[in-house]
Design a protein around this motif. Sequence first.
Motif, PDB file in Angstrom:
ATOM      1  N   SER A   1      -1.823  -0.045   4.262  1.00 33.65           N
ATOM      2  CA  SER A   1      -2.024   0.001   2.814  1.00 33.65           C
ATOM      3  C   SER A   1      -2.236   1.442   2.380  1.00 33.65           C
ATOM      4  O   SER A   1      -2.679   2.284   3.167  1.00 33.65           O
ATOM      5  CB  SER A   1      -3.244  -0.853   2.426  1.00 33.65           C
ATOM      6  OG  SER A   1      -3.656  -0.599   1.112  1.00 33.65           O
ATOM      7  N   ALA A   2      -1.926   1.714   1.116  1.00 33.35           N
ATOM      8  CA  ALA A   2      -2.085   3.062   0.569  1.00 33.35           C
ATOM      9  C   ALA A   2      -3.488   3.325   0.051  1.00 33.35           C
ATOM     10  O   ALA A   2      -3.816   4.460  -0.288  1.00 33.35           O
ATOM     11  CB  ALA A   2      -1.077   3.287  -0.556  1.00 33.35           C
TER      12      ALA A   2
ATOM     13  N   PRO B   1       8.103   0.958   8.033  1.00 32.79           N
ATOM     14  CA  PRO B   1       7.983   2.133   7.150  1.00 32.79           C
ATOM     15  C   PRO B   1       8.310   3.396   7.943  1.00 32.79           C
ATOM     16  O   PRO B   1       8.466   3.364   9.165  1.00 32.79           O
ATOM     17  CB  PRO B   1       6.499   2.118   6.737  1.00 32.79           C
ATOM     18  CG  PRO B   1       5.963   0.793   7.186  1.00 32.79           C
ATOM     19  CD  PRO B   1       6.810   0.351   8.324  1.00 32.79           C
TER      20      PRO B   1
ATOM     21  N   CYS C   1       3.808   3.593   4.641  1.00 37.73           N
ATOM     22  CA  CYS C   1       2.828   2.510   4.571  1.00 37.73           C
ATOM     23  C   CYS C   1       3.521   1.249   4.066  1.00 37.73           C
ATOM     24  O   CYS C   1       4.542   1.309   3.375  1.00 37.73           O
ATOM     25  CB  CYS C   1       1.624   2.875   3.722  1.00 37.73           C
ATOM     26  SG  CYS C   1       1.895   2.884   1.956  1.00 37.73           S
TER      27      CYS C   1
ATOM     28  N   LYS D   1       2.097  -0.283  -0.912  1.00 35.09           N
ATOM     29  CA  LYS D   1       1.943   1.008  -1.574  1.00 35.09           C
ATOM     30  C   LYS D   1       1.092   0.943  -2.846  1.00 35.09           C
ATOM     31  O   LYS D   1       0.978   1.944  -3.555  1.00 35.09           O
ATOM     32  CB  LYS D   1       3.318   1.589  -1.896  1.00 35.09           C
ATOM     33  CG  LYS D   1       4.153   1.844  -0.642  1.00 35.09           C
ATOM     34  CD  LYS D   1       5.512   2.433  -0.981  1.00 35.09           C
ATOM     35  CE  LYS D   1       6.326   2.672   0.298  1.00 35.09           C
ATOM     36  NZ  LYS D   1       7.660   3.235  -0.007  1.00 35.09           N
TER      37      LYS D   1
END
Length: 613
Positions: free
Chosen positions: A423-424, A484, A490, A493
């Motif tokens: 995850s971002a 990715p 990631c 995003k």
Amino acid sequence: MEQNKRSRHRYLSGNFAPISCTTPLQPCRFLGEIPDELSGGQYVRNGGNPVVNHDLTRKAHWFDGDGMLSGVYFRPCSGRNSKNTIQPEFVNQYAITDMYVANASDLSLEEPINPSIALFLDPRTTLTEVMTKAWKIFKIVARSYLGGFPGIIKRISVANTGIIYHDGRALATCEIGPPLRVSLPTLETVGWFNGINAEGEHTNSPGTVGLGGQSLFRLFQEFTTGHPHVDPQNEELILFHSIYLPPYVTYSVIPRSDRLLERQSGPMFNIPIKGISSPKLMHDFGVSRAYTIIIDLPILFKPTNLLREESLVTYCPEKETRFGVFPRYNPESIRWFHTEPCCIFHTVNSWDTNVPGHGESPPTTVNMLCCRMTGPSMIFNTGDIEILPGSINYEINPECRLYFYQFDLSSPWNVISQQWALSAIGYEFPHIPRHSSMSATRWVYGCSTVEGSFGVALGKALKIDCLVKIDAEALIRKGLEEPPEQITGCVDKRSVKDILARNDKDPDDPIHIFQMPSGWYAQELSFVPRRDAGQEDDGWLLTFVFDESQLDGSGEAPDSAHSELWILDARTMGSVVGRIILPQRVPYGIHGNWFSDEEIERQRPVQRYRGIP
């Protein structure tokens, strides 16, 4: 007076400020319900709380201070007619270390005896300053042997980092000493644990050799990671020791005492790790059922930096980060995997898998989830140290994300086959249920901020306003199907604000966020499973919280300020089931743990406790 306010250290202010009182078990009132699964158990959180705190403008760091344990014990009630048969009780006690006794005994001290971590991080630190501090410590230690304190300073640990359970002992940890046994639920200090027994136990044997052995440098050989790992299946304690002398990193595996004869070699103490050529900053590592993963970061301890007006601890972005993977009982077979420079201070979980066609044994891949940072901002910002552009330690866009690594052991080449973020969003202080660690788990719980960047938040004094549940299984599966970009990519995003803005609250969304009410801030989570749980996330989450509306006009906490322990539904992440109202504050800290009623009941007998001067 105004100048003092401006220069007061941000990690010594507000609810970061240490408290000056301790209390034995004390009944608390509560709101809502207390789940039956909590009956007889205790949540305990460790953290630095300097007993000497007169100079509020001194060099200081969030990770400094004498260890203080704060806990809530859920005492079962005998009354059958009561609506709730559980009475929560709050307790907080100092970890009675050699350094605590010395700090608490000398009323003339203006600052703690231990040097602050900030002393080693601040590029303004001079060689004279370090030598002066070292000379002061030497004199104080020598004075303790001459009767200047109630006890002799044999170890410099403050036991202020984490707390774990192994073989009938609750152990407080710190990286500059061995684990320290404490007793549940009173949190009284028993004594130092040498890997075989602890001081204060009936079985204590003065001649027993354990961690550190009998070498001349035993004091350093005992240095133990702040994050030992306990195998939930066989209860082995796995830990490493990062020291300032060759071989720089050693490794230990300590089985449960009634299983000492199951392996011919018995416990493994201080086995050298090959391939490390200088002192390194190491905080955590990965442990699966079959393998151990040592993380060699490009963060060096270099005393010669003082001659160049650089910090003693230096991040070297021109060097690589390395992962040393080896079978749990055979560190001689270590294989080093290389990647771009980064910082990893907390792992989440590690597990083994097999590639189809390779059979069931041995595993052919080792997987690891961890919190990966682009640089060292965490350790500098938590010391309130400004890193100027152009400095070797400066980061342009600091970020910390939940990362997935996969190490391919079937290849003759040391290849990291997968390395990308799930995850971002900013993500740190991760947690999975203890009983499911070292195996593939679906859910990971952790902390974030609405701002989304831990680097930014840490520079302002980190306050956690988002508690995050991530479906790691779903995001890893998606990442393997549509990989990715390695290292920088990631899977999900979205930002924290994007996720919070959802209107449908899709139950199949892989990320769920509990946003704290305005002005309230949380701490690290701990999971308690529901009895006969049908799903992995069927249980409760515990966290200490604080309402900053209690702070006064200058941002400081009055004596009347208090914290709460919240109980959240781990499945929905949307409701607070119960609130325990504590009699005092619990300063913002990091690492805690849940101890079940069974673990509390089967603690080893204690002959004596360490006394408080």
